[in-house]
Design a protein around this motif. Sequence first.
Motif, PDB file in Angstrom:
ATOM      1  N   VAL A 188       0.812  -1.216   0.000  1.00  0.00           N
ATOM      2  CA  VAL A 188       0.000   0.000   0.000  1.00  0.00           C
ATOM      3  C   VAL A 188       0.845   1.265   0.000  1.00  0.00           C
ATOM      4  CG1 VAL A 188      -1.713   1.330   1.297  1.00  0.00           C
ATOM      5  CG2 VAL A 188      -1.973  -1.134   1.073  1.00  0.00           C
ATOM      6  N   GLY A 189       1.864   1.310   0.872  1.00  0.00           N
ATOM      7  CA  GLY A 189       2.681   2.510   0.985  1.00  0.00           C
ATOM      8  C   GLY A 189       1.981   3.615   1.750  1.00  0.00           C
ATOM      9  N   GLY A 190       2.633   4.785   1.801  1.00  0.00           N
ATOM     10  CA  GLY A 190       2.033   5.960   2.408  1.00  0.00           C
ATOM     11  C   GLY A 190       1.814   5.840   3.898  1.00  0.00           C
ATOM     12  N   PRO A 191       0.898   6.650   4.434  1.00  0.00           N
ATOM     13  CA  PRO A 191       0.665   6.684   5.883  1.00  0.00           C
ATOM     14  C   PRO A 191       0.243   5.351   6.478  1.00  0.00           C
ATOM     15  CG  PRO A 191      -0.321   8.606   4.829  1.00  0.00           C
ATOM     16  CD  PRO A 191       0.131   7.699   3.723  1.00  0.00           C
ATOM     17  N   THR A 192      -0.556   4.592   5.756  1.00  0.00           N
ATOM     18  CA  THR A 192      -0.978   3.290   6.285  1.00  0.00           C
ATOM     19  C   THR A 192       0.226   2.382   6.498  1.00  0.00           C
ATOM     20  OG1 THR A 192      -3.167   3.421   5.258  1.00  0.00           O
ATOM     21  CG2 THR A 192      -2.366   1.234   5.834  1.00  0.00           C
ATOM     22  N   ALA A 193       1.111   2.332   5.516  1.00  0.00           N
ATOM     23  CA  ALA A 193       2.299   1.491   5.639  1.00  0.00           C
ATOM     24  C   ALA A 193       3.212   1.993   6.758  1.00  0.00           C
ATOM     25  CB  ALA A 193       3.058   1.459   4.321  1.00  0.00           C
ATOM     26  N   LEU A 194       3.346   3.304   6.893  1.00  0.00           N
ATOM     27  CA  LEU A 194       4.204   3.851   7.949  1.00  0.00           C
ATOM     28  C   LEU A 194       3.673   3.471   9.322  1.00  0.00           C
ATOM     29  CD1 LEU A 194       6.670   5.506   8.666  1.00  0.00           C
ATOM     30  CD2 LEU A 194       5.248   7.570   8.565  1.00  0.00           C
ATOM     31  N   ALA A 195       2.350   3.561   9.489  1.00  0.00           N
ATOM     32  CA  ALA A 195       1.756   3.159  10.762  1.00  0.00           C
ATOM     33  C   ALA A 195       1.957   1.675  11.014  1.00  0.00           C
ATOM     34  CB  ALA A 195       0.272   3.509  10.783  1.00  0.00           C
ATOM     35  N   ALA A 196       1.919   0.865   9.956  1.00  0.00           N
ATOM     36  CA  ALA A 196       2.164  -0.570  10.112  1.00  0.00           C
ATOM     37  C   ALA A 196       3.611  -0.837  10.496  1.00  0.00           C
ATOM     38  CB  ALA A 196       1.808  -1.300   8.823  1.00  0.00           C
ATOM     39  N   VAL A 197       4.540  -0.111   9.882  1.00  0.00           N
ATOM     40  CA  VAL A 197       5.952  -0.280  10.213  1.00  0.00           C
ATOM     41  C   VAL A 197       6.210   0.088  11.676  1.00  0.00           C
ATOM     42  CG1 VAL A 197       8.264   0.656   9.767  1.00  0.00           C
ATOM     43  CG2 VAL A 197       6.804  -0.035   7.864  1.00  0.00           C
ATOM     44  N   ASP A 198       5.473   1.061  12.179  1.00  0.00           N
ATOM     45  CA  ASP A 198       5.617   1.446  13.588  1.00  0.00           C
ATOM     46  C   ASP A 198       5.242   0.317  14.543  1.00  0.00           C
ATOM     47  OD1 ASP A 198       6.540   3.984  13.020  1.00  0.00           O
ATOM     48  OD2 ASP A 198       4.571   4.932  13.172  1.00  0.00           O
ATOM     49  N   LEU A 199       4.557  -0.695  14.039  1.00  0.00           N
ATOM     50  CA  LEU A 199       4.167  -1.833  14.867  1.00  0.00           C
ATOM     51  C   LEU A 199       5.261  -2.892  14.944  1.00  0.00           C
ATOM     52  CD1 LEU A 199       0.569  -2.281  13.371  1.00  0.00           C
ATOM     53  CD2 LEU A 199       1.123  -1.294  15.610  1.00  0.00           C
ATOM     54  N   LEU A 200       6.306  -2.761  14.132  1.00  0.00           N
ATOM     55  CA  LEU A 200       7.363  -3.769  14.112  1.00  0.00           C
ATOM     56  C   LEU A 200       8.194  -3.749  15.392  1.00  0.00           C
ATOM     57  CD1 LEU A 200       8.731  -3.512  10.458  1.00  0.00           C
ATOM     58  CD2 LEU A 200       7.674  -5.535  11.503  1.00  0.00           C
ATOM     59  N   ALA A 201       8.502  -4.920  15.886  1.00  0.00           N
ATOM     60  CA  ALA A 201       9.441  -5.050  16.989  1.00  0.00           C
ATOM     61  C   ALA A 201      10.871  -4.929  16.457  1.00  0.00           C
ATOM     62  CB  ALA A 201       9.254  -6.407  17.666  1.00  0.00           C
ATOM     63  N   THR A 202      11.815  -4.763  17.354  1.00  0.00           N
ATOM     64  CA  THR A 202      13.223  -4.741  16.972  1.00  0.00           C
ATOM     65  C   THR A 202      13.558  -6.038  16.233  1.00  0.00           C
ATOM     66  OG1 THR A 202      13.786  -3.386  18.887  1.00  0.00           O
ATOM     67  CG2 THR A 202      15.585  -4.592  17.825  1.00  0.00           C
ATOM     68  N   GLY A 203      14.244  -5.884  15.111  1.00  0.00           N
ATOM     69  CA  GLY A 203      14.575  -7.027  14.276  1.00  0.00           C
ATOM     70  C   GLY A 203      13.516  -7.362  13.240  1.00  0.00           C
ATOM     71  N   GLY A 204      12.450  -6.560  13.199  1.00  0.00           N
ATOM     72  CA  GLY A 204      11.365  -6.823  12.269  1.00  0.00           C
ATOM     73  C   GLY A 204      11.729  -6.509  10.832  1.00  0.00           C
ATOM     74  N   GLN A 205      10.921  -7.074   9.918  1.00  0.00           N
ATOM     75  CA  GLN A 205      11.144  -6.894   8.484  1.00  0.00           C
ATOM     76  C   GLN A 205       9.975  -6.148   7.849  1.00  0.00           C
ATOM     77  OE1 GLN A 205      11.843 -11.370   7.944  1.00  0.00           O
ATOM     78  NE2 GLN A 205      13.047 -10.512   6.277  1.00  0.00           N
TER      79      GLN A 205
END
Length: 350
Positions: free
Chosen positions: A231-248
């Motif tokens: 998707v990209g954009g703000p939705t993707a950024l918010a999803a990336v913020d959910l990643l733990a350390t070491g996440g992909q």
Amino acid sequence: MHAIVLHAFGPAENLRYERTDDPVPAPGQVRIAVAVAGVHLLDTALRQGMAGPGPRPVPTELPTIPGREVAGTVDALGEGVDASWLGKRVVVHLGMVPGGYAELAVCDVTRLHAVPDGLDEAEAVAMIGTGRTTLGILQFTDLGPDSTVVVTAAAGGIGTLLVQYAKNVGATVVGLAGGPAKVAKVAANGADLAVDYTAPDWAAQVKNFLRAGEGNGENDRKGATIVYDSVGGPTALAAVDLLATGGQHVVFGWSGQGIQDGQPLAFTADDLAARGITSRNVLGPPMVQKAGGDLRVLEARALADAAAGRVRPAVQRFPLAEAALAHRSLETRATTGKVVLEPGRSRSRA
């Protein structure tokens, strides 16, 4: 035959349902009586004269018949082709050669796959393209029972399959989709949590879910381990913020571009180091290289998985004559699953 012909780059209305000459298979080719043709979001970019993501050239000559995925029955053979192909149900990804939005299509015999028993042509088309890409994406991650994944556009063709493949190995899956109807489909597809990303508090809902899983011993969800992002954009950024350390963060598109949301996320090395994550666009050459240079291997695996019932693609069908509607629906995110065109289906009356 009838086909969808593009005479000028531009809006979906430029896709015209016309009568045109029947193609004739050249030596080493077969002709397919098309039962189903696949529609890809990339097709909408090519229709507008844009190359889209990855090394995909715009056709230089118009008019053209779009479409790169078809399934049907072989009805004619070119010189040198084994006679056993005649009358067989087949599916093929045409590669960079268009011609799929038609009642008849030709292709090199070396590209063909027989449609497995028990699989219909629409499901075969979904797996030859969308399934192939899904397996290509999964090459870059090590899914297992300890994985917690977030799938953006989880009601789409690839998203539907990603959810299923992740659940098959025991992963915890959060599926994001736009609107209650799509969220319901994601939940029915097996996601542990299905969330409407158009809701203002969707990220908080996911965080609460992840916190609720902390310390349970079986699958400790302190954060997501993988975000599959188309998707990209703000939705993707918010999803990336959910990643733990070491996440992909695994990128394979930004489908909202120019529509609602998407722009590809670009992280600097310092950004990634600060977050303790990795981010990679796996489209194009990386995917081909990871597959050993032979995407047919992924095609065969995808078809076998569907035939064995390990995964089941979602399909949304349109008559061939309504290709423009199919494109508009894709561009406005009004579709679920893999979009296909059916030459034998009458126009809808809606």
